[in-house]
Design a protein around this motif. Structure first.
Motif, PDB file in Angstrom:
ATOM      1  N   ASP A   9       0.825  -1.210   0.000  1.00 56.74           N
ATOM      2  CA  ASP A   9       0.000   0.000   0.000  1.00 56.74           C
ATOM      3  C   ASP A   9       0.863   1.266   0.000  1.00 56.74           C
ATOM      4  O   ASP A   9       0.485   2.277  -0.606  1.00 56.74           O
ATOM      5  N   GLN A  71      -7.877   7.285  -1.895  1.00 54.57           N
ATOM      6  CA  GLN A  71      -8.651   6.130  -1.443  1.00 54.57           C
ATOM      7  C   GLN A  71      -9.817   5.803  -2.366  1.00 54.57           C
ATOM      8  O   GLN A  71     -10.348   4.689  -2.331  1.00 54.57           O
ATOM      9  N   HIS A  74      -9.747   2.491  -4.663  1.00 57.13           N
ATOM     10  CA  HIS A  74      -9.897   1.247  -3.906  1.00 57.13           C
ATOM     11  C   HIS A  74     -11.346   1.046  -3.487  1.00 57.13           C
ATOM     12  O   HIS A  74     -11.878  -0.076  -3.553  1.00 57.13           O
ATOM     13  N   ARG A  75     -12.005   2.122  -3.074  1.00 61.81           N
ATOM     14  CA  ARG A  75     -13.423   2.024  -2.719  1.00 61.81           C
ATOM     15  C   ARG A  75     -14.262   1.662  -3.940  1.00 61.81           C
ATOM     16  O   ARG A  75     -15.218   0.883  -3.843  1.00 61.81           O
ATOM     17  N   SER A 147     -12.738  -4.281 -13.337  1.00 61.38           N
ATOM     18  CA  SER A 147     -11.491  -3.520 -13.328  1.00 61.38           C
ATOM     19  C   SER A 147     -11.466  -2.445 -14.413  1.00 61.38           C
ATOM     20  O   SER A 147     -10.651  -1.538 -14.363  1.00 61.38           O
ATOM     21  N   SER A 164      -6.657   7.411  -9.620  1.00 62.69           N
ATOM     22  CA  SER A 164      -7.293   6.165 -10.048  1.00 62.69           C
ATOM     23  C   SER A 164      -6.443   5.439 -11.079  1.00 62.69           C
ATOM     24  O   SER A 164      -6.287   4.217 -11.025  1.00 62.69           O
ATOM     25  N   TRP A 167      -3.526   3.814  -9.303  1.00 62.72           N
ATOM     26  CA  TRP A 167      -3.958   2.635  -8.544  1.00 62.72           C
ATOM     27  C   TRP A 167      -4.242   1.480  -9.482  1.00 62.72           C
ATOM     28  O   TRP A 167      -3.874   0.339  -9.213  1.00 62.72           O
ATOM     29  N   TRP A 168      -4.907   1.754 -10.584  1.00 64.46           N
ATOM     30  CA  TRP A 168      -5.232   0.709 -11.570  1.00 64.46           C
ATOM     31  C   TRP A 168      -3.974   0.085 -12.146  1.00 64.46           C
ATOM     32  O   TRP A 168      -3.874  -1.139 -12.266  1.00 64.46           O
ATOM     33  N   CYS A 171      -2.303  -1.999  -9.173  1.00 63.54           N
ATOM     34  CA  CYS A 171      -3.066  -3.077  -8.524  1.00 63.54           C
ATOM     35  C   CYS A 171      -3.787  -4.004  -9.487  1.00 63.54           C
ATOM     36  O   CYS A 171      -4.130  -5.127  -9.109  1.00 63.54           O
ATOM     37  N   ARG A 180      -4.876 -10.595  -8.445  1.00 62.93           N
ATOM     38  CA  ARG A 180      -5.990  -9.908  -7.797  1.00 62.93           C
ATOM     39  C   ARG A 180      -7.292 -10.177  -8.563  1.00 62.93           C
ATOM     40  O   ARG A 180      -8.338 -10.454  -7.958  1.00 62.93           O
TER      41      ARG A 180
END
Length: 460
Positions: A9, A71, A74-75, A147, A164, A167-168, A171, A180
């Motif tokens: 993280d 955040q 992820h939410r 996704s 975003s 994060w994409w 992750c 994942r």
């Protein structure tokens, strides 16, 4: 001071800050990182560098109130996952209900085909995708949709969108993303199977069903034989399955079943769903969870990106203090202290410099003397001979405005392999040929391919 262990993280948060800074640096405040301490020595250490990047990222996030934006992706993924699992519950229930006939009958093989058939196809596609490293096969359609939906506005310039995207990319792509999404795929099919099985159990508890089977194209002995094959593991587990007379008596149009036959078919149905559907999914789900954690543990930042090269030169510099030599006009005031330029950014004092096809307009730093400019085969052979006997580190100078091609990469790789220590690469520029970010990034990638450490790449 001991270096704290960073988490996945932490790395994702650093990547999100990188993405935001790269596009919106002018909109951010940097007051909280002005006094960020530097490394105590000039030696590069990955863990120490990540700790400093993490500290820097946390301060910027707090100062610029970016936590909600970081955040949000992820939410969104959690919300998409819940929607997928909700869809799985509905589909599993529909699949089970469609196998129940109008006259209190339950078509056993049609039900197994609907519940286990699609699950088996998905499992085979996932195994093929993992084996061949094809994420489009290993992910599954629903998981890919989850996704894909929240993160496709790539032209959106807002900070939330940039966070975003980062994060994409961290992750949901690469090894981490592969596992994942695999976890989401297996949870989807587990939910689908469990929902179907629970509905069937509730129906069989509330009403009496006769189990039937039938076929038009297959021989009459095919489905009874299939029952015995599928039931072998169930019998090994101590479960009672229909025997041959009970199987034959259950064909469509035959007389009504007794309680023992119905119980045998119900046991066979639940056992088959468990052994051939739920248990395999639980195994691959456990494997995917372990591999996801392992991939996250192995995840590293791409330190050859210009963003990290620049921060390395700032955060990992040796802090040197020296007194001001000039007389201070204010009597009795303690001499001021100044911080000298980062020592580990400076070119090593005993470095042996070689140029790679440089022209006369390309200038080296004043402190460096180029021993040889490699322009042809003779100078190449001479350079190889000199490099093999060097007493200091090898410093290779390239024209940063040029686009590195395969020939240059092969030459640098050969020179690097001939050296004894860790080589250095300096990107030389000239006023008449400004260097673009894309061209600089291409040289960083070449350094990575040639085995030159990111901390040994210098921009001049």
């Amino acid at each position: 001071m001991p270096v704290k262990k960073h988490t996945f993280d932490d790395l994702v948060r650093i990547e999100q800050v990188r993405k935001i800074e790269s596009a919106k640096a002018e909109d951010l405040s940097y007051a909280s990182i002005q006094e960020l301490p530097r490394s105590a020595n000039g030696d590069f250490n990955y863990a120490d560098f990540i700790q400093r990047l993490n500290t820097r990222a946390k301060r910027l996030i707090q100062e610029n109130t970016l936590n909600d934006a970081l955040q949000q992706p992820h939410r969104q993924f959690i919300r998409a996952r819940r929607i997928c699992l909700g869809v799985a519950v509905i589909l599993g229930g529909l699949a089970a209900s469609q196998a129940v006939g109008d006259y209190s009958t339950l078509n056993i093989y049609w039900l197994l085909a609907v519940l286990l058939g699609f699950n088996l196809i998905s499992l085979l596609l996932w195994i093929s995708g993992i084996t061949l490293n094809l994420q489009s096969l290993s992910s599954g359609i629903v998981a890919q949709l989850a996704s894909w939906l929240p993160y496709r506005h790539k032209k959106d310039p807002t900070i939330a969108s940039l966070a975003s995207h980062a994060w994409w990319e961290s992750c949901l792509t690469g090894d981490v993303g592969k596992w994942r999404i695999s976890v989401l795929t297996h949870k989807f099919w587990l939910t689908y199977l469990i929902a179907g099985m629970v509905l069937l159990i509730l129906l069989m508890l509330a009403k009496q069903y006769n189990f039937i089977w039938g076929t038009t194209l297959l021989p009459d002995s095919t489905l009874p034989r299939l029952t015995q094959i599928l039931g072998t593991p169930l019998e090994a587990m101590g479960l009672k399955i229909p025997d041959d007379p009970q199987t034959v008596a259950s064909r469509i149009g035959v007389s009504k079943q007794d309680a023992e036959t119905r119980m045998a078919w119900a046991t066979f149905l639940i056992g088959a769903l468990l052994v051939y559907g739920i248990f395999p999914r639980l195994l691959v789900l456990g494997l995917s969870l372990v591999m996801q954690k392992w991939s996250e543990h192995r995840f590293k930042l791409d330190l050859y990106l210009p963003y990290y090269i620049e921060l390395r030169q700032r955060l990992m510099a040796r802090e040197v203090k020296a007194e001001v030599i000039d007389a201070d006009p204010l009597a009795g005031v303690k001499p001021a202290e100044v911080t000298l330029p980062p020592a580990n950014v400076a070119i090593p004092s005993n470095a042996q410099a070689f140029g790679i096809e440089l022209d006369q307009a390309t200038n080296w730093p004043e402190s460096v003397t180029c021993r040889l400019n490699i322009i042809d085969q003779d100078s190449h052979d001479e350079a190889i001979a000199l490099i093999k006997n060097l007493n200091g580190p090898l410093l290779l100078g390239v024209a940063a405005h040029r686009l590195p091609d395969r020939g240059v990469q092969r030459l640098i790789k050969e020179l690097v392999d001939s050296s004894n220590g860790k080589p250095w690469l300096i990107l030389l520029s000239k006023p008449s040929a400004p260097v673009t970010n894309a061209r600089e990034f291409a040289w960083f990638r070449l350094a990575e391919a040639c085995g030159i450490p990111a901390e040994h790449v210098i921009t001049q």
